[in-house]
Design a protein around this motif. Sequence first.
Motif, mmCIF file in Angstrom:
data_model
loop_
_atom_site.group_PDB
_atom_site.id
_atom_site.type_symbol
_atom_site.label_atom_id
_atom_site.label_comp_id
_atom_site.label_asym_id
_atom_site.label_seq_id
_atom_site.Cartn_x
_atom_site.Cartn_y
_atom_site.Cartn_z
ATOM 1 N N ASN A 1 -9.974 4.603 -5.942
ATOM 2 C CA ASN A 1 -8.722 4.177 -5.304
ATOM 3 C C ASN A 1 -8.226 2.842 -5.851
ATOM 4 O O ASN A 1 -7.738 2.023 -5.106
ATOM 5 C CB ASN A 1 -8.867 4.160 -3.777
ATOM 6 C CG ASN A 1 -9.934 3.182 -3.305
ATOM 7 O OD1 ASN A 1 -10.599 2.557 -4.119
ATOM 8 N ND2 ASN A 1 -10.091 3.071 -2.003
ATOM 9 N N GLY A 2 -8.355 2.622 -7.125
ATOM 10 C CA GLY A 2 -7.765 1.442 -7.755
ATOM 11 C C GLY A 2 -8.605 0.188 -7.641
ATOM 12 O O GLY A 2 -8.097 -0.914 -7.784
ATOM 13 N N GLY A 3 -9.889 0.298 -7.373
ATOM 14 C CA GLY A 3 -10.754 -0.858 -7.306
ATOM 15 C C GLY A 3 -10.815 -1.520 -5.942
ATOM 16 O O GLY A 3 -11.490 -2.510 -5.773
ATOM 17 N N HIS A 4 -10.096 -0.992 -4.954
ATOM 18 C CA HIS A 4 -10.117 -1.561 -3.615
ATOM 19 C C HIS A 4 -11.066 -0.762 -2.736
ATOM 20 O O HIS A 4 -11.181 0.456 -2.872
ATOM 21 C CB HIS A 4 -8.720 -1.543 -2.988
ATOM 22 C CG HIS A 4 -7.732 -2.362 -3.764
ATOM 23 N ND1 HIS A 4 -7.734 -3.728 -3.736
ATOM 24 C CD2 HIS A 4 -6.729 -1.995 -4.593
ATOM 25 C CE1 HIS A 4 -6.771 -4.181 -4.515
ATOM 26 N NE2 HIS A 4 -6.146 -3.148 -5.058
ATOM 27 N N ARG B 1 -5.061 -0.101 4.461
ATOM 28 C CA ARG B 1 -4.309 -1.192 3.842
ATOM 29 C C ARG B 1 -2.876 -1.231 4.364
ATOM 30 O O ARG B 1 -2.336 -2.300 4.653
ATOM 31 C CB ARG B 1 -4.302 -1.049 2.323
ATOM 32 C CG ARG B 1 -5.633 -1.475 1.714
ATOM 33 C CD ARG B 1 -5.550 -1.477 0.231
ATOM 34 N NE ARG B 1 -5.806 -0.101 -0.199
ATOM 35 C CZ ARG B 1 -5.519 0.388 -1.385
ATOM 36 N NH1 ARG B 1 -4.955 -0.365 -2.280
ATOM 37 N NH2 ARG B 1 -5.790 1.629 -1.684
ATOM 38 N N ILE B 2 -2.258 -0.062 4.517
ATOM 39 C CA ILE B 2 -0.888 0.000 5.046
ATOM 40 C C ILE B 2 -0.854 -0.538 6.471
ATOM 41 O O ILE B 2 0.038 -1.296 6.845
ATOM 42 C CB ILE B 2 -0.356 1.449 4.991
ATOM 43 C CG1 ILE B 2 -0.133 1.849 3.537
ATOM 44 C CG2 ILE B 2 0.942 1.583 5.780
ATOM 45 C CD1 ILE B 2 0.157 3.323 3.348
ATOM 46 N N LEU C 1 -2.900 -2.702 7.851
ATOM 47 C CA LEU C 1 -3.100 -4.152 7.830
ATOM 48 C C LEU C 1 -1.824 -4.883 7.405
ATOM 49 O O LEU C 1 -1.477 -5.920 7.975
ATOM 50 C CB LEU C 1 -4.258 -4.514 6.900
ATOM 51 C CG LEU C 1 -5.645 -4.121 7.391
ATOM 52 C CD1 LEU C 1 -6.687 -4.397 6.307
ATOM 53 C CD2 LEU C 1 -5.989 -4.857 8.669
ATOM 54 N N VAL C 2 -1.113 -4.348 6.432
ATOM 55 C CA VAL C 2 0.148 -4.964 6.004
ATOM 56 C C VAL C 2 1.164 -4.906 7.137
ATOM 57 O O VAL C 2 1.890 -5.873 7.399
ATOM 58 C CB VAL C 2 0.683 -4.277 4.728
ATOM 59 C CG1 VAL C 2 2.107 -4.698 4.432
ATOM 60 C CG2 VAL C 2 -0.222 -4.593 3.552
ATOM 61 N N ALA C 3 1.218 -3.769 7.855
ATOM 62 C CA ALA C 3 2.157 -3.639 8.978
ATOM 63 C C ALA C 3 1.826 -4.653 10.070
ATOM 64 O O ALA C 3 2.734 -5.273 10.643
ATOM 65 C CB ALA C 3 2.112 -2.222 9.541
ATOM 66 N N LEU C 4 0.539 -4.836 10.367
ATOM 67 C CA LEU C 4 0.140 -5.828 11.374
ATOM 68 C C LEU C 4 0.511 -7.238 10.936
ATOM 69 O O LEU C 4 0.995 -8.042 11.736
ATOM 70 C CB LEU C 4 -1.366 -5.737 11.645
ATOM 71 C CG LEU C 4 -1.830 -4.541 12.445
ATOM 72 C CD1 LEU C 4 -3.356 -4.459 12.438
ATOM 73 C CD2 LEU C 4 -1.320 -4.611 13.869
ATOM 74 N N LEU C 5 0.312 -7.535 9.673
ATOM 75 C CA LEU C 5 0.642 -8.863 9.150
ATOM 76 C C LEU C 5 2.146 -9.110 9.226
ATOM 77 O O LEU C 5 2.585 -10.179 9.664
ATOM 78 C CB LEU C 5 0.166 -8.982 7.708
ATOM 79 C CG LEU C 5 0.455 -10.310 7.022
ATOM 80 C CD1 LEU C 5 -0.320 -11.430 7.697
ATOM 81 C CD2 LEU C 5 0.099 -10.236 5.553
ATOM 82 N N GLN D 1 0.882 0.971 18.026
ATOM 83 C CA GLN D 1 1.442 2.310 17.892
ATOM 84 C C GLN D 1 1.510 2.727 16.419
ATOM 85 O O GLN D 1 1.239 3.883 16.086
ATOM 86 C CB GLN D 1 2.835 2.373 18.506
ATOM 87 C CG GLN D 1 2.831 2.404 20.014
ATOM 88 C CD GLN D 1 4.240 2.409 20.572
ATOM 89 O OE1 GLN D 1 5.110 1.698 20.092
ATOM 90 N NE2 GLN D 1 4.458 3.203 21.608
ATOM 91 N N GLY D 2 1.858 1.801 15.561
ATOM 92 C CA GLY D 2 1.900 2.101 14.131
ATOM 93 C C GLY D 2 0.530 2.451 13.580
ATOM 94 O O GLY D 2 0.376 3.423 12.831
ATOM 95 N N ALA D 3 -0.469 1.666 13.962
ATOM 96 C CA ALA D 3 -1.831 1.944 13.504
ATOM 97 C C ALA D 3 -2.326 3.281 14.048
ATOM 98 O O ALA D 3 -2.969 4.055 13.328
ATOM 99 C CB ALA D 3 -2.762 0.809 13.939
#
Length: 138
Positions: A5-8, A15-16, A18-22, A60-62
């Motif tokens: 998955n790209g080294g992550h 990841r999505i 976490l970005v939404a929470l941030l 709700q998003g998570a």
Amino acid sequence: MARENGGHSLHPAVRIALVALLMAGCQTPESSFEGPGHSDETRALEKQLQAEAVALGAMQGAAGIAASFDRSGVGNLVAMGAGRAARDALMIRAHKQMEAQMAKDNAAFLRQYGITEDEDEAAVETLPPRRRRLFRGR
């Protein structure tokens, strides 16, 4: 050794989320209750309610992202129903709290200028019917 998955090490959905929470945490809307007509308590309550709404939206998003991995779709139905119930409960509670706080601010305003409840009601009666309903909140 590269990972698939790209080294992550985190799954793309995580990841999505976490970005939404941030991003949700970075939003700082201005107060709707600026000026001398509203107390600091009202502004603090508004901030608290906004923070609760942001947290609920992020949750709700998570939950939606997690439910999207259920191929049967049952997870989405459960997340949608639970999210709607939580949102409705938050809206009802926030409305009651804000109404109570606005009543306190209104009472403090009337006291500050020495206006009695009877004088206040008499002033409202001089307004046109439509404005009267708006002022009384009906």
